[in-house]
Write a protein that holds these residues in place. Structure first.
Motif, PDB file in Angstrom:
ATOM      1  N   ALA A  19      -7.738  -8.251  -9.750  1.00 38.76           N
ATOM      2  CA  ALA A  19      -6.655  -8.741 -10.607  1.00 38.76           C
ATOM      3  C   ALA A  19      -6.847  -8.266 -12.045  1.00 38.76           C
ATOM      4  O   ALA A  19      -5.887  -7.953 -12.744  1.00 38.76           O
ATOM      5  CB  ALA A  19      -6.612 -10.269 -10.550  1.00 38.76           C
ATOM      6  N   ARG A  20      -8.104  -8.221 -12.494  1.00 36.88           N
ATOM      7  CA  ARG A  20      -8.348  -7.779 -13.867  1.00 36.88           C
ATOM      8  C   ARG A  20      -7.997  -6.301 -14.019  1.00 36.88           C
ATOM      9  O   ARG A  20      -7.502  -5.862 -15.061  1.00 36.88           O
ATOM     10  CB  ARG A  20      -9.817  -8.029 -14.236  1.00 36.88           C
ATOM     11  CG  ARG A  20     -10.105  -7.800 -15.708  1.00 36.88           C
ATOM     12  CD  ARG A  20     -11.565  -8.116 -16.020  1.00 36.88           C
ATOM     13  NE  ARG A  20     -11.862  -9.513 -15.836  1.00 36.88           N
ATOM     14  CZ  ARG A  20     -11.610 -10.443 -16.761  1.00 36.88           C
ATOM     15  NH1 ARG A  20     -11.062 -10.106 -17.910  1.00 36.88           N
ATOM     16  NH2 ARG A  20     -11.902 -11.695 -16.535  1.00 36.88           N
ATOM     17  N   THR A  21      -8.248  -5.501 -12.969  1.00 40.38           N
ATOM     18  CA  THR A  21      -7.900  -4.085 -13.035  1.00 40.38           C
ATOM     19  C   THR A  21      -6.391  -3.907 -13.075  1.00 40.38           C
ATOM     20  O   THR A  21      -5.868  -3.065 -13.807  1.00 40.38           O
ATOM     21  CB  THR A  21      -8.483  -3.340 -11.820  1.00 40.38           C
ATOM     22  OG1 THR A  21      -9.895  -3.529 -11.793  1.00 40.38           O
ATOM     23  CG2 THR A  21      -8.168  -1.860 -11.888  1.00 40.38           C
ATOM     24  N   ARG A  22      -5.692  -4.714 -12.276  1.00 39.55           N
ATOM     25  CA  ARG A  22      -4.232  -4.613 -12.255  1.00 39.55           C
ATOM     26  C   ARG A  22      -3.629  -5.116 -13.555  1.00 39.55           C
ATOM     27  O   ARG A  22      -2.576  -4.658 -13.965  1.00 39.55           O
ATOM     28  CB  ARG A  22      -3.681  -5.406 -11.072  1.00 39.55           C
ATOM     29  CG  ARG A  22      -4.004  -4.797  -9.717  1.00 39.55           C
ATOM     30  CD  ARG A  22      -3.326  -5.566  -8.600  1.00 39.55           C
ATOM     31  NE  ARG A  22      -3.904  -6.890  -8.433  1.00 39.55           N
ATOM     32  CZ  ARG A  22      -3.209  -8.007  -8.487  1.00 39.55           C
ATOM     33  NH1 ARG A  22      -1.922  -7.974  -8.743  1.00 39.55           N
ATOM     34  NH2 ARG A  22      -3.800  -9.174  -8.315  1.00 39.55           N
ATOM     35  N   GLY A  23      -4.257  -6.120 -14.184  1.00 40.52           N
ATOM     36  CA  GLY A  23      -3.773  -6.624 -15.449  1.00 40.52           C
ATOM     37  C   GLY A  23      -2.727  -7.711 -15.317  1.00 40.52           C
ATOM     38  O   GLY A  23      -2.241  -8.018 -14.224  1.00 40.52           O
ATOM     39  N   VAL A  24      -2.371  -8.291 -16.452  1.00 43.98           N
ATOM     40  CA  VAL A  24      -1.408  -9.387 -16.475  1.00 43.98           C
ATOM     41  C   VAL A  24      -0.023  -8.904 -16.057  1.00 43.98           C
ATOM     42  O   VAL A  24       0.764  -9.662 -15.490  1.00 43.98           O
ATOM     43  CB  VAL A  24      -1.365 -10.012 -17.884  1.00 43.98           C
ATOM     44  CG1 VAL A  24      -0.271 -11.068 -17.986  1.00 43.98           C
ATOM     45  CG2 VAL A  24      -2.708 -10.635 -18.226  1.00 43.98           C
ATOM     46  N   ARG A  25       0.269  -7.649 -16.281  1.00 46.88           N
ATOM     47  CA  ARG A  25       1.584  -7.131 -15.905  1.00 46.88           C
ATOM     48  C   ARG A  25       1.815  -7.173 -14.399  1.00 46.88           C
ATOM     49  O   ARG A  25       2.954  -7.159 -13.940  1.00 46.88           O
ATOM     50  CB  ARG A  25       1.747  -5.689 -16.413  1.00 46.88           C
ATOM     51  CG  ARG A  25       1.946  -5.601 -17.917  1.00 46.88           C
ATOM     52  CD  ARG A  25       2.282  -4.201 -18.358  1.00 46.88           C
ATOM     53  NE  ARG A  25       2.575  -4.148 -19.779  1.00 46.88           N
ATOM     54  CZ  ARG A  25       3.760  -4.405 -20.318  1.00 46.88           C
ATOM     55  NH1 ARG A  25       4.773  -4.753 -19.532  1.00 46.88           N
ATOM     56  NH2 ARG A  25       3.942  -4.327 -21.613  1.00 46.88           N
ATOM     57  N   ALA A  26       0.721  -7.236 -13.640  1.00 46.26           N
ATOM     58  CA  ALA A  26       0.848  -7.314 -12.185  1.00 46.26           C
ATOM     59  C   ALA A  26       1.000  -8.752 -11.686  1.00 46.26           C
ATOM     60  O   ALA A  26       1.256  -8.975 -10.506  1.00 46.26           O
ATOM     61  CB  ALA A  26      -0.356  -6.664 -11.521  1.00 46.26           C
ATOM     62  N   VAL A  27       0.834  -9.718 -12.574  1.00 47.08           N
ATOM     63  CA  VAL A  27       1.006 -11.129 -12.199  1.00 47.08           C
ATOM     64  C   VAL A  27       2.484 -11.400 -11.945  1.00 47.08           C
ATOM     65  O   VAL A  27       3.355 -10.969 -12.703  1.00 47.08           O
ATOM     66  CB  VAL A  27       0.469 -12.050 -13.310  1.00 47.08           C
ATOM     67  CG1 VAL A  27       0.788 -13.509 -13.003  1.00 47.08           C
ATOM     68  CG2 VAL A  27      -1.034 -11.873 -13.469  1.00 47.08           C
ATOM     69  N   THR A  28       2.762 -12.129 -10.873  1.00 44.58           N
ATOM     70  CA  THR A  28       4.144 -12.441 -10.509  1.00 44.58           C
ATOM     71  C   THR A  28       4.399 -13.943 -10.635  1.00 44.58           C
ATOM     72  O   THR A  28       3.474 -14.730 -10.887  1.00 44.58           O
ATOM     73  CB  THR A  28       4.433 -11.998  -9.063  1.00 44.58           C
ATOM     74  OG1 THR A  28       3.634 -12.793  -8.169  1.00 44.58           O
ATOM     75  CG2 THR A  28       4.098 -10.529  -8.876  1.00 44.58           C
ATOM     76  N   VAL A  29       5.631 -14.323 -10.421  1.00 44.38           N
ATOM     77  CA  VAL A  29       5.991 -15.740 -10.474  1.00 44.38           C
ATOM     78  C   VAL A  29       5.208 -16.534  -9.437  1.00 44.38           C
ATOM     79  O   VAL A  29       4.862 -17.706  -9.656  1.00 44.38           O
ATOM     80  CB  VAL A  29       7.510 -15.918 -10.260  1.00 44.38           C
ATOM     81  CG1 VAL A  29       7.875 -17.390 -10.141  1.00 44.38           C
ATOM     82  CG2 VAL A  29       8.285 -15.289 -11.402  1.00 44.38           C
ATOM     83  N   ALA A  30       4.887 -15.898  -8.309  1.00 44.50           N
ATOM     84  CA  ALA A  30       4.121 -16.587  -7.266  1.00 44.50           C
ATOM     85  C   ALA A  30       2.712 -16.934  -7.732  1.00 44.50           C
ATOM     86  O   ALA A  30       2.073 -17.828  -7.167  1.00 44.50           O
ATOM     87  CB  ALA A  30       4.055 -15.721  -6.014  1.00 44.50           C
ATOM     88  N   ASP A  31       2.207 -16.243  -8.758  1.00 44.24           N
ATOM     89  CA  ASP A  31       0.869 -16.514  -9.288  1.00 44.24           C
ATOM     90  C   ASP A  31       0.879 -17.570 -10.390  1.00 44.24           C
ATOM     91  O   ASP A  31      -0.189 -17.967 -10.872  1.00 44.24           O
ATOM     92  CB  ASP A  31       0.246 -15.224  -9.855  1.00 44.24           C
ATOM     93  CG  ASP A  31       0.120 -14.128  -8.814  1.00 44.24           C
ATOM     94  OD1 ASP A  31      -0.281 -14.450  -7.687  1.00 44.24           O
ATOM     95  OD2 ASP A  31       0.439 -12.955  -9.127  1.00 44.24           O
TER      96      ASP A  31
END
Length: 325
Positions: A19-31
């Motif tokens: 998740a840290r590699t993907r970054g906050v931009r990869a966070v979705t509403v489901a998260d």
């Protein structure tokens, strides 16, 4: 021939990315999760509104400060704030809501989009900005809040007031509806006479400016009683309720006279409804229903007041004994 060495890396993330590699931009509403904490009116013990608090389910971003720290670094505060508002307004129900804003959200312009849920909530909406952020982004904050207030009716809340950044002239110009005292002022205030003096003056100032005051971080009965005596309008903290979803009910520890509530009273014996032909004395009713042997009445007063003895109805039997001649 030398073989090429292959290093294997185990990962629970799809595609081998954390998740840290993907970054906050990869966070979705489901998260994104949101919990709510009540803000209670001290005079009545009734819930005035709820504050929405983010809880990210991605372990690396579980702490909100860490989540926003990475969002700032990636320039993703606007999108993150919008997802939090979507979840908050979608799950809070029909209640007044306090929504926290990061200063970087003001520059991203997500907040002023026509489809933002701030403009569609049926109850009052309060936009909460820290005192330090408000002063460092004063012009931007003033412009955004003015636009939102005129278009949606949202109101401004100054958070962490009294934290050491105060510029009263700037804050007065923004005309906040609510001011939240900094946690440092609330903590152990019943033991600190200097804190009490500061809070009393801040309350008087805010009252004259038309702003209500909230004491955050109230965790003990003594703190609650002290801020009440100093004139604070609302209280928020673990003493009243922990953040939860759906919005929890507040546990109010004061009675109508402002004293600590005692244990609940023991249940009373069920009483028989009073009627013209029904006695409310249950033991007497039970006693009168039992068959009893008649007993001779005992004299209870002078002879003149005794009731007359009823004549006997038993038939007279002749004596069978021979008479002496």
């Amino acid at each position: 021939m030398q073989r090429k060495r292959i290093n294997w890396t185990l990962s629970t993330e799809e595609g081998g990315e954390s998740a840290r590699t993907r970054g906050v931009r990869a966070v979705t509403v489901a998260d994104i999760g949101v919990v709510f904490q009540p803000i209670v009116e001290i005079a009545t013990g009734s819930t005035f509104a709820y504050e929405a608090l983010v809880r990210c389910t991605v372990p690396e971003y579980a702490a909100p400060p860490v989540l926003f720290e990475h969002a700032v670094a990636e320039g993703a505060c606007g999108k993150l704030g919008r997802m939090i508002r979507d979840v908050a307004f979608g799950t809070c129900g029909d209640v007044a809501l306090f929504v926290n804003l990061h200063p970087d959200e003001l520059t991203a312009r997500w907040l002023v989009r026509p489809d933002d849920p701030v403009g569609f909530h049926s109850r009052p909406v309060y936009l909460e900005i820290t005192e330090s952020a408000m002063l460092s982004h004063f012009e931007l904050c003033r412009d955004v809040v003015t636009e939102l207030s005129q278009r949606t009716g949202a109101r401004l809340v100054v958070d962490d007031f009294g934290a050491g950044y105060s510029n009263l002239e700037r804050i007065v110009e923004l005309e906040p509806s609510v001011v939240k005292l900094d946690l440092a002022l609330t903590r152990d205030i019943h033991l600190k006479s200097r804190k009490q003096v500061v809070v009393r003056h801040l309350v008087n100032l805010c009252t004259e400016l038309g702003a209500s005051v909230v004491a955050e971080g109230v965790e003990t009965f003594d703190e609650l009683k002290c801020v009440r005596d100093l004139g604070v309008t609302y209280a928020q903290g673990y003493l009243l309720a922990r953040p939860a979803s759906p919005p929890p009910l507040a546990s109010w520890p004061l009675d109508a006279k402002g004293r600590r509530r005692g244990p609940p009273p023991l249940p009373r014996r069920k009483e028989v409804a009073q009627d013209d032909n029904l006695s409310t004395d249950l033991p007497a009713v039970r006693q009168s229903a039992r068959p009893t042997k008649p007993s001779p009445a005992k004299p209870s007063g002078p002879a003149s007041s005794r009731p007359e003895k009823a004549p006997s109805t038993r038939p007279h039997k002749p004596s069978l004994r021979p008479s002496k001649g």
